[in-house]
Design an enzyme around this catalytic site. Structure first.
Site, short mmCIF file in Angstrom:
data_model
loop_
_atom_site.label_atom_id
_atom_site.label_comp_id
_atom_site.label_asym_id
_atom_site.label_seq_id
_atom_site.Cartn_x
_atom_site.Cartn_y
_atom_site.Cartn_z
CE1 TYR A 1 56.49 46.89 -4.31
CE2 TYR A 1 54.96 48.74 -4.26
CZ TYR A 1 56.25 48.25 -4.20
OH TYR A 1 57.31 49.11 -4.04
CD GLU B 1 67.51 51.79 -0.95
OE1 GLU B 1 67.38 52.14 -2.14
OE2 GLU B 1 66.59 51.87 -0.11
C1 5GW Z 1 60.27 41.16 -7.63
C2 5GW Z 1 59.53 41.21 -6.48
C3 5GW Z 1 60.00 41.94 -5.42
C4 5GW Z 1 61.20 42.60 -5.53
C5 5GW Z 1 61.95 42.54 -6.68
C6 5GW Z 1 61.48 41.79 -7.73
C7 5GW Z 1 62.21 41.75 -8.95
C8 5GW Z 1 63.23 42.68 -9.16
C9 5GW Z 1 61.90 40.86 -10.01
O1 5GW Z 1 61.01 40.00 -9.92
N1 5GW Z 1 62.58 40.95 -11.18
C10 5GW Z 1 63.56 41.86 -11.35
O2 5GW Z 1 64.13 41.92 -12.45
N2 5GW Z 1 63.91 42.70 -10.33
C11 5GW Z 1 65.00 43.64 -10.55
O3 5GW Z 1 65.47 44.15 -9.31
C12 5GW Z 1 64.51 44.84 -11.36
O4 5GW Z 1 65.57 45.38 -12.11
C13 5GW Z 1 64.10 45.79 -10.25
O5 5GW Z 1 63.98 47.12 -10.70
C14 5GW Z 1 65.21 45.56 -9.26
C15 5GW Z 1 64.89 45.97 -7.80
O6 5GW Z 1 63.62 45.54 -7.43
P1 5GW Z 1 62.46 46.61 -7.20
O7 5GW Z 1 62.53 47.63 -8.30
O8 5GW Z 1 61.16 45.91 -7.07
O9 5GW Z 1 62.87 47.24 -5.83
P2 5GW Z 1 62.36 48.64 -5.23
O10 5GW Z 1 63.34 48.94 -4.15
O11 5GW Z 1 62.37 49.66 -6.33
O12 5GW Z 1 60.97 48.41 -4.73
#
Ligand code: 5GW
Ligand code: MN
Length: 298
Positions: free
Chosen positions: A292, A249
């Protein structure tokens, strides 16, 4: 004997630029509807959906949506994401959902309308979650080159932890499209969480807006440049042993500071239901609730 001229009008071709010229920038006096570089900021009430849909159908627009569901995110989010996307995302246009996952056999079966498809692609599972999030840029660029460029003029890239709840339609299509982050669109610039470490390629002193990396899109040419630009900065940081504050980001915000997006989506397009909805008359996509502790074991 006299002639009379043929006065039937030639059919009007509406170009995509004309479409955005027809936006009603006065429709929403309480919010900003145009950037200082004249890009529209899309808020409900500024356009007539059928006009966009008709023009994009005539133009034969079609869209590739990319989404990653790696590890526990697949079971936690993918089904709701896809089912709701099938109901609300670019209805009337051909759409293929490109699902990137480490567990292809667990991708749910979804009922799809005509001209709508799912394509699953295997990706490796990085052990650090920061890398899962950042490697998306590399994979998106690769699949644009190998496949999407031949099939779809437009690409939209999504986080999976969200649910469509309203029209997310062809008005969102543009050359390069960025999303205003729901938590920051009302805050003064000094509150934006840009990367502030001069050692990182994502470092920025000033900016325009704080963009949310949960959605970005545009023509395949532009999305490829966005992904390549971010990836290059991410790799440079890795070489220098630094990591930007908010990972991909932060790099995306830097990219859109240097290369202004041609269209901005208001936070209607990615809303956090925990927030006060004063300006929000429609939610098109909402953040899915997060657990989380379950999702981020490391
Ligand atoms: C797992 C733990 C922490 C951060 C990311 C992940 C994770 C993200 C994962 O285990 N598997 C996964 O497919 N992702 C992909 O990255 C998803 O499409 C997710 O929506 C994207 C971004 O991670 P997010 O959504 O946890 O990030 P934020 O900024 O929305 O909290
Ligand atoms: Mn997310």
């Amino acid at each position: 004997m006299f002639f009379h001229s043929v006065t039937a009008e030639a059919p009007k071709v509406i170009t995509m630029t004309d479409l955005d010229d027809m936006l009603n920038y006065e429709a929403r006096p309480a919010v900003q509807t145009k950037t200082d570089w004249k890009a529209p900021i899309m808020w409900e009430g500024m356009w007539e959906p059928v006009i966009y849909d008709r023009a994009h159908t005539e133009n034969q627009s079609s869209v590739a949506l990319t989404v990653f569901a790696v590890g526990r995110y697949l079971e936690a989010y993918l089904e709701n994401f896809l089912v709701s996307a099938e109901e609300h995302f670019m209805i009337g246009l051909p759409v293929t959902f490109y699902v990137f996952t480490d567990q292809i056999d667990k991708v749910p079966m979804i009922n799809l309308g005509p001209q709508r498809n799912i394509r699953t692609i295997q990706v490796e599972r990085h052990s650090r979650w920061q890398d899962i999030s950042m490697m998306r840029m590399k994979v998106i660029s690769k699949v644009i080159v190998s496949e999407i460029q031949y099939l779809f003029p437009y690409v939209f890239c999504f986080d999976v932890d969200q649910i469509f709840t309203g029209r997310f339609g062809s008005e969102a299509l543009g050359e390069s499209v960025a999303l205003l982050h729901a938590h920051y669109y009302k805050l003064p610039k000094d509150r934006f969480t840009y990367d502030r470490n001069p050692k990182s390629k994502a470092y920025m002193e000033a900016g325009d807006y704080y963009y949310h990396a949960a959605i970005f899109g545009g023509t395949w040419e532009n999305v490829k440049m966005i992904a390549d630009g971010c990836l290059e900065s991410i790799m440079e940081d890795k070489k220098n042993n630094v990591e930007a504050l908010w990972h991909d980001e932060s790099h995306l915000n830097k990219y859109f500071w240097l290369h202004k997006p041609s269209k901005l989506l208001s936070p209607e397009y990615c809303w956090d239901m925990q927030l006060n909805r004063k300006d929000i008359v429609v939610t098109r996509l909402i953040w899915a609730p997060k657990d989380y502790d379950k999702l981020r074991p490391q």
